[in-house]
Write a protein that holds these residues in place. Structure first.
Motif, PDB file in Angstrom:
ATOM      1  N   PRO A 228       0.934  -1.218  -0.009  1.00 57.89           N
ATOM      2  CA  PRO A 228      -0.053  -0.062  -0.034  1.00 57.89           C
ATOM      3  C   PRO A 228       0.814   1.303  -0.178  1.00 57.89           C
ATOM      4  O   PRO A 228       2.074   1.162   0.404  1.00 57.89           O
ATOM      5  N   TRP A 229       0.162   2.486  -0.517  1.00 54.67           N
ATOM      6  CA  TRP A 229       1.176   3.593  -0.372  1.00 54.67           C
ATOM      7  C   TRP A 229      -0.127   4.667   0.125  1.00 54.67           C
ATOM      8  O   TRP A 229      -1.061   4.898  -0.417  1.00 54.67           O
ATOM      9  N   TYR A 230       0.107   5.305   1.366  1.00 50.83           N
ATOM     10  CA  TYR A 230      -0.589   6.341   1.881  1.00 50.83           C
ATOM     11  C   TYR A 230       0.023   7.776   1.751  1.00 50.83           C
ATOM     12  O   TYR A 230       1.032   7.904   1.729  1.00 50.83           O
ATOM     13  N   THR A 231      -0.805   8.633   1.380  1.00 51.10           N
ATOM     14  CA  THR A 231      -0.647   9.798   0.938  1.00 51.10           C
ATOM     15  C   THR A 231      -0.280  10.806   2.270  1.00 51.10           C
ATOM     16  O   THR A 231      -1.086  10.672   3.295  1.00 51.10           O
ATOM     17  N   PRO A 232       0.659  11.613   2.150  1.00 50.36           N
ATOM     18  CA  PRO A 232       1.180  12.528   2.986  1.00 50.36           C
ATOM     19  C   PRO A 232       0.130  13.827   2.787  1.00 50.36           C
ATOM     20  O   PRO A 232       0.149  14.993   3.788  1.00 50.36           O
ATOM     21  N   GLN A 233      -0.657  14.299   1.710  1.00 49.34           N
ATOM     22  CA  GLN A 233      -1.517  15.202   1.169  1.00 49.34           C
ATOM     23  C   GLN A 233      -2.655  14.895   0.771  1.00 49.34           C
ATOM     24  O   GLN A 233      -2.829  13.835   0.522  1.00 49.34           O
ATOM     25  N   ARG A 234      -3.627  15.838   0.750  1.00 46.60           N
ATOM     26  CA  ARG A 234      -5.005  15.877   0.276  1.00 46.60           C
ATOM     27  C   ARG A 234      -4.905  15.459  -1.341  1.00 46.60           C
ATOM     28  O   ARG A 234      -4.066  16.396  -2.128  1.00 46.60           O
ATOM     29  N   ILE A 235      -5.448  14.558  -2.109  1.00 41.35           N
ATOM     30  CA  ILE A 235      -5.657  14.331  -3.254  1.00 41.35           C
ATOM     31  C   ILE A 235      -7.057  14.044  -3.814  1.00 41.35           C
ATOM     32  O   ILE A 235      -7.758  13.373  -3.175  1.00 41.35           O
ATOM     33  N   GLU A 236      -7.285  15.041  -4.728  1.00 45.70           N
ATOM     34  CA  GLU A 236      -8.718  15.230  -5.286  1.00 45.70           C
ATOM     35  C   GLU A 236      -8.713  14.785  -6.539  1.00 45.70           C
ATOM     36  O   GLU A 236      -8.040  14.965  -7.288  1.00 45.70           O
ATOM     37  N   CYS A 237      -9.809  13.818  -6.921  1.00 42.96           N
ATOM     38  CA  CYS A 237      -9.716  13.177  -8.029  1.00 42.96           C
ATOM     39  C   CYS A 237     -11.376  12.829  -8.636  1.00 42.96           C
ATOM     40  O   CYS A 237     -12.133  12.871  -7.471  1.00 42.96           O
ATOM     41  N   THR A 238     -11.454  12.333  -9.572  1.00 43.72           N
ATOM     42  CA  THR A 238     -12.943  11.986  -9.923  1.00 43.72           C
ATOM     43  C   THR A 238     -13.374  10.512  -9.081  1.00 43.72           C
ATOM     44  O   THR A 238     -14.447  10.478  -8.585  1.00 43.72           O
ATOM     45  N   MET A 239     -12.425   9.690  -8.924  1.00 45.98           N
ATOM     46  CA  MET A 239     -12.702   8.663  -7.961  1.00 45.98           C
ATOM     47  C   MET A 239     -13.343   9.177  -6.740  1.00 45.98           C
ATOM     48  O   MET A 239     -14.268   8.309  -6.245  1.00 45.98           O
ATOM     49  N   MET A 240     -12.475   9.985  -6.221  1.00 47.55           N
ATOM     50  CA  MET A 240     -12.887  10.352  -4.433  1.00 47.55           C
ATOM     51  C   MET A 240     -11.939  11.347  -4.247  1.00 47.55           C
ATOM     52  O   MET A 240     -10.901  11.814  -5.090  1.00 47.55           O
ATOM     53  N   ASP A 279       7.488   7.065  -5.999  1.00 43.98           N
ATOM     54  CA  ASP A 279       8.511   6.402  -6.098  1.00 43.98           C
ATOM     55  C   ASP A 279       8.534   5.003  -6.913  1.00 43.98           C
ATOM     56  O   ASP A 279       9.403   4.186  -6.985  1.00 43.98           O
ATOM     57  N   TRP A 280       7.034   4.768  -7.390  1.00 41.49           N
ATOM     58  CA  TRP A 280       6.825   3.692  -8.088  1.00 41.49           C
ATOM     59  C   TRP A 280       6.969   3.907  -9.503  1.00 41.49           C
ATOM     60  O   TRP A 280       6.971   4.956 -10.104  1.00 41.49           O
ATOM     61  N   GLU A 281       6.896   2.708 -10.123  1.00 39.58           N
ATOM     62  CA  GLU A 281       7.004   3.077 -11.853  1.00 39.58           C
ATOM     63  C   GLU A 281       6.021   3.627 -12.167  1.00 39.58           C
ATOM     64  O   GLU A 281       4.703   3.468 -12.046  1.00 39.58           O
ATOM     65  N   TYR A 282       6.316   4.597 -13.290  1.00 40.11           N
ATOM     66  CA  TYR A 282       5.100   5.380 -14.091  1.00 40.11           C
ATOM     67  C   TYR A 282       5.170   4.783 -15.346  1.00 40.11           C
ATOM     68  O   TYR A 282       6.114   4.388 -15.833  1.00 40.11           O
ATOM     69  N   PRO A 283       4.125   5.287 -16.198  1.00 41.12           N
ATOM     70  CA  PRO A 283       4.145   5.036 -17.679  1.00 41.12           C
ATOM     71  C   PRO A 283       4.896   5.801 -18.442  1.00 41.12           C
ATOM     72  O   PRO A 283       5.501   6.978 -17.658  1.00 41.12           O
ATOM     73  N   PRO A 284       5.286   5.648 -19.445  1.00 38.90           N
ATOM     74  CA  PRO A 284       6.390   6.524 -20.320  1.00 38.90           C
ATOM     75  C   PRO A 284       5.790   8.007 -20.209  1.00 38.90           C
ATOM     76  O   PRO A 284       4.404   7.988 -19.816  1.00 38.90           O
ATOM     77  N   ALA A 285       6.384   8.987 -20.543  1.00 34.94           N
ATOM     78  CA  ALA A 285       6.098  10.205 -20.331  1.00 34.94           C
ATOM     79  C   ALA A 285       4.905  10.427 -21.245  1.00 34.94           C
ATOM     80  O   ALA A 285       4.629  10.039 -22.399  1.00 34.94           O
ATOM     81  N   GLU A 286       3.891  11.306 -20.443  1.00 40.36           N
ATOM     82  CA  GLU A 286       2.614  11.852 -21.305  1.00 40.36           C
ATOM     83  C   GLU A 286       1.512  10.696 -21.496  1.00 40.36           C
ATOM     84  O   GLU A 286       0.814  10.834 -22.367  1.00 40.36           O
ATOM     85  N   MET A 287       1.897   9.692 -20.735  1.00 38.84           N
ATOM     86  CA  MET A 287       0.980   8.520 -20.912  1.00 38.84           C
ATOM     87  C   MET A 287       0.357   8.250 -19.547  1.00 38.84           C
ATOM     88  O   MET A 287       1.203   8.377 -18.629  1.00 38.84           O
ATOM     89  N   ASP A 288      -0.858   7.882 -19.292  1.00 35.15           N
ATOM     90  CA  ASP A 288      -1.584   7.747 -18.169  1.00 35.15           C
ATOM     91  C   ASP A 288      -1.775   6.465 -17.850  1.00 35.15           C
ATOM     92  O   ASP A 288      -1.827   6.195 -16.535  1.00 35.15           O
ATOM     93  N   GLY A 289      -1.586   5.522 -18.592  1.00 36.49           N
ATOM     94  CA  GLY A 289      -1.597   4.044 -18.195  1.00 36.49           C
ATOM     95  C   GLY A 289      -1.101   3.305 -19.391  1.00 36.49           C
ATOM     96  O   GLY A 289      -1.365   3.484 -20.535  1.00 36.49           O
ATOM     97  N   VAL A 290      -0.590   2.116 -19.170  1.00 32.53           N
ATOM     98  CA  VAL A 290      -0.163   1.037 -20.088  1.00 32.53           C
ATOM     99  C   VAL A 290      -0.186  -0.083 -19.700  1.00 32.53           C
ATOM    100  O   VAL A 290      -0.360  -0.433 -18.427  1.00 32.53           O
ATOM    101  N   HIS A 291      -0.310  -1.171 -20.621  1.00 28.31           N
ATOM    102  CA  HIS A 291      -0.129  -2.537 -20.261  1.00 28.31           C
ATOM    103  C   HIS A 291       1.023  -3.035 -20.851  1.00 28.31           C
ATOM    104  O   HIS A 291       1.294  -2.529 -22.046  1.00 28.31           O
TER     105      HIS A 291
END
Length: 357
Positions: A228-240, A279-291
């Motif tokens: 798990p990863w717990y946020t130290p700051q408030r995050i607002e998004c569509t999900m919640m 610190d976790w892996e991100y998709p390549p630049a300018e991509m929000d999600g990849v398989h």
């Protein structure tokens, strides 16, 4: 022309409904909806089209069966109500109507599914001389099509890793995905449902075992891991909205182990907005999600699938592709022998017919 009923109009169903309406080789004859706000509305309204179809949504399954369609596209959420979903699917199949769907993800690898799920559906297929096929993009495409393409390019494979790396921040599905993964919970809360002992291996272990069987690999075990990863700051998004100290990212996997080493891994890295889990892996630049499929071998292969759309975000594009994996198989499934069908049973070219007009 195949006569088709769409069952549900949610995150995936509205895309499959729109696809059915647009396909010249398919005829929409019925739509199932469960919400009172949708029943009685024209199918076009439920998927963002302007020209009426004349097909009105109903909550009456018997009325839809009486239409005698060739196929039902079943995209209703079933993982939270599996027995009800099995009952509905069984009623359709027993009536001699084929089913393609995206629900009940255990059925993506039907030969690995447990008896409580496979048994009644096999009986229904036999009773109605009908067929059932379930797939999606993940579970689905990444572990049964992309991975096969990658493995065909090596002379020897040492390990295979199938990854989804996605930002779920804009995915409007807290009720199931968000709650199951525990977004918004704290370390003091109970372990989220999706990460209780055995749940990850139940949902994704079938993909691992299925690929092991196809490779002729005998695994010692299939294990799960969760971080798990717990946020130290408030995050607002569509999900919640996630408050400081609450869960905003998860990384989990089902691992097929041989000789103490993972050799087949299905891993997900899921975050709410790019601010989560830096610190976790991100998709390549300018991509929000990849398989991704990564094969360590001779040679090393890295195959990536990225979805985009001019008006949909990446998670909605993923729902569109999930719908495609079901709709594109309708014709072949309608002609298939009775029983449960896996993606490996369908010739790849059969999934791409009728797409260009």
């Amino acid at each position: 022309m195949r006569r088709v009923v769409q069952f549900s109009t949610g995150n995936v169903g509205r895309h499959s409904l729109r696809a059915i309406i647009g396909r010249p080789d398919l005829e929409l004859v019925g739509v199932h909806a469960s919400g009172p706000d949708k029943i009685g509305r024209d199918a076009a309204q439920l998927c963002g089209l302007t020209e009426p179809t004349g097909v009105l949504a109903t909550g009456d399954l018997d009325a839809l069966l009486a239409l005698k369609p060739d196929c039902v596209v079943y995209t209703a959420l079933g993982e939270t109500r599996p027995m009800e979903a099995i009952e509905q699917m069984s009623a359709i199949l027993s009536a001699g109507i084929n089913v393609v769907g995206t629900s009940m993800v255990w059925l993506v690898t039907p030969r690995q599914a447990d008896d409580w799920l496979r048994g009644p559906l096999e009986q229904a297929c036999a009773a109605g001389d009908s067929s059932l096929y379930v797939n999606g993009i993940d579970p689905g495409y990444s572990g049964d099509t992309a991975v096969h393409a990658a493995l065909s390019l090596v002379t020897r494979a040492e390990s295979v890793t199938i990854k989804e790396i996605f930002d779920y921040g804009n995915y409007d599905d807290y009720e199931y995905t968000g709650a199951a993964m525990g977004f918004g919970t704290t370390p003091e809360d109970d372990l989220p449902l999706a990460f209780q002992p055995g749940v990850v291996t139940s949902m994704f272990g079938g993909l691992v075992r299925n690929l092991a069987d196809q490779l002729g690999v005998e695994l010692d075990d299939v294990c799960q891991r969760f971080e798990p990863w717990y946020t130290p700051q408030r995050i607002e998004c569509t999900m919640m909205t996630v408050e400081p100290g609450q869960l905003a990212g998860v990384r989990f996997a089902a691992e097929g182990v041989r000789g103490g080493t993972p050799v087949i891994t299905v891993e997900h890295t899921t975050r709410l907005t790019p601010a989560a889990a830096p610190d976790w892996e991100y998709p390549p630049a300018e991509m929000d999600g990849v398989h991704m499929v990564i094969v360590e071998g001779e040679p090393r292969i890295e195959l990536m699938t990225h979805l985009s759309h001019p008006s949909l975000d990446v998670t909605d594009a993923g729902c569109l592709s999930t719908a495609a994996r079901a709709v594109n198989a309708i014709d072949w499934v309608c002609d298939a022998p009775a029983g449960l069908i896996g993606a490996e049973d369908i010739p790849p070219t059969a999934m791409i017919r009728g797409l260009m007009w």
